[in-house]
Design an enzyme around this catalytic site. Structure first.
Site, PDB file in Angstrom:
ATOM      1  N   GLU A  24      26.223  20.582  40.466  1.00  0.00           N
ATOM      2  CA  GLU A  24      25.256  20.103  39.670  1.00  0.00           C
ATOM      3  C   GLU A  24      24.075  20.856  39.278  1.00  0.00           C
ATOM      4  OE1 GLU A  24      24.711  16.040  40.969  1.00  0.00           O
ATOM      5  OE2 GLU A  24      26.512  15.414  40.517  1.00  0.00           O
ATOM      6  N   TYR A  86      32.239  13.036  45.598  1.00  0.00           N
ATOM      7  CA  TYR A  86      32.314  14.899  45.605  1.00  0.00           C
ATOM      8  C   TYR A  86      33.798  14.971  46.293  1.00  0.00           C
ATOM      9  CZ  TYR A  86      31.864  19.847  46.033  1.00  0.00           C
ATOM     10  OH  TYR A  86      32.012  21.003  46.015  1.00  0.00           O
ATOM     11  N   VAL A  87      34.543  15.860  45.455  1.00  0.00           N
ATOM     12  CA  VAL A  87      35.714  16.404  45.861  1.00  0.00           C
ATOM     13  C   VAL A  87      35.831  17.665  45.750  1.00  0.00           C
ATOM     14  CG1 VAL A  87      38.157  16.469  45.726  1.00  0.00           C
ATOM     15  CG2 VAL A  87      37.044  14.347  45.650  1.00  0.00           C
ATOM     16  N   GLY A  93      42.371  17.020  41.793  1.00  0.00           N
ATOM     17  CA  GLY A  93      43.748  16.964  41.174  1.00  0.00           C
ATOM     18  C   GLY A  93      44.774  16.346  42.127  1.00  0.00           C
ATOM     19  N   GLY A  95      44.123  13.325  43.965  1.00  0.00           N
ATOM     20  CA  GLY A  95      44.045  12.172  44.065  1.00  0.00           C
ATOM     21  C   GLY A  95      43.104  11.382  44.873  1.00  0.00           C
ATOM     22  N   GLY A  97      39.845  11.507  44.555  1.00  0.00           N
ATOM     23  CA  GLY A  97      38.446  10.945  43.921  1.00  0.00           C
ATOM     24  C   GLY A  97      39.064   9.717  43.759  1.00  0.00           C
ATOM     25  N   TYR A 131      36.878   9.424  34.959  1.00  0.00           N
ATOM     26  CA  TYR A 131      36.281   7.895  34.949  1.00  0.00           C
ATOM     27  C   TYR A 131      36.778   7.024  33.797  1.00  0.00           C
ATOM     28  CZ  TYR A 131      32.805  10.133  38.354  1.00  0.00           C
ATOM     29  OH  TYR A 131      32.386  10.708  39.318  1.00  0.00           O
TER      30      TYR A 131
END
Length: 160
Positions: A24, A86-87, A93, A95, A97, A131
């Site tokens: 971030e 956070y992943v 990709g 799954g 999150g 999202y």
């Protein structure tokens, strides 16, 4: 695999928070210590909760969700505010999150909470797309305000 965090996860959660802060573009803002996290998550009066995402093959932690309860005066019930999701890039990709958010939604439904809310940086298009693919919608009429550091101290020291 998604599971509730344990005290043994605190060093990993701390590392993941640092990674998120780097992503971030604000590493200087991530000042929480492992001890502060341990107290907040597992102290006498926990103020926050966390779930871990693990790689199904290796069992290694690849992501986390850190959240706390909020309250809607309009709906009269609690909700969950997701502080961090956070992943690790290498696991995106896969799954994780979606599984973390699904677990938080499950908690909301099972406990009668009516909201699951979070903030996302406006430049984070991949996260926004993800999202929205889940049915989440931005709250465009609201602007987040924050008091920290000197401004918070100044206001907090103002006589009643």
């Amino acid at each position: 695999m998604i599971r509730s965090a344990t005290p043994a996860d605190v060093p990993v959660i701390h590392a993941l928070i640092r990674e998120l802060a780097e992503y971030e573009k604000a590493p200087q803002e991530a000042r929480a210590s492992e001890e502060q996290l341990r107290e907040a998550l597992f102290g006498e009066r926990p103020a926050a909760f966390a779930h871990m995402a693990e790689d199904e093959t290796t069992g290694e932690p690849v992501g986390f969700a850190l959240w706390f309860l909020n309250f809607s005066t309009w709906r009269g019930v609690h909700g969950i505010y997701l502080e961090d999701l956070y992943v690790r890039p290498s696991a995106r990709g896969g799954g994780h999150g979606r599984a973390l958010l699904t677990e938080l939604a499950r908690i909301c439904v099972s406990r009668g909470y009516e909201r699951l809310e979070w903030s996302v940086l406006d430049w984070n298009r991949p996260a926004i797309g993800f999202y929205e693919s889940l049915g989440a919608r931005p709250q465009d009429e609201w602007t987040v305000y924050r008091l920290t550091d000197d401004a918070l101290t100044k206001l907090g020291r103002t006589a009643g």
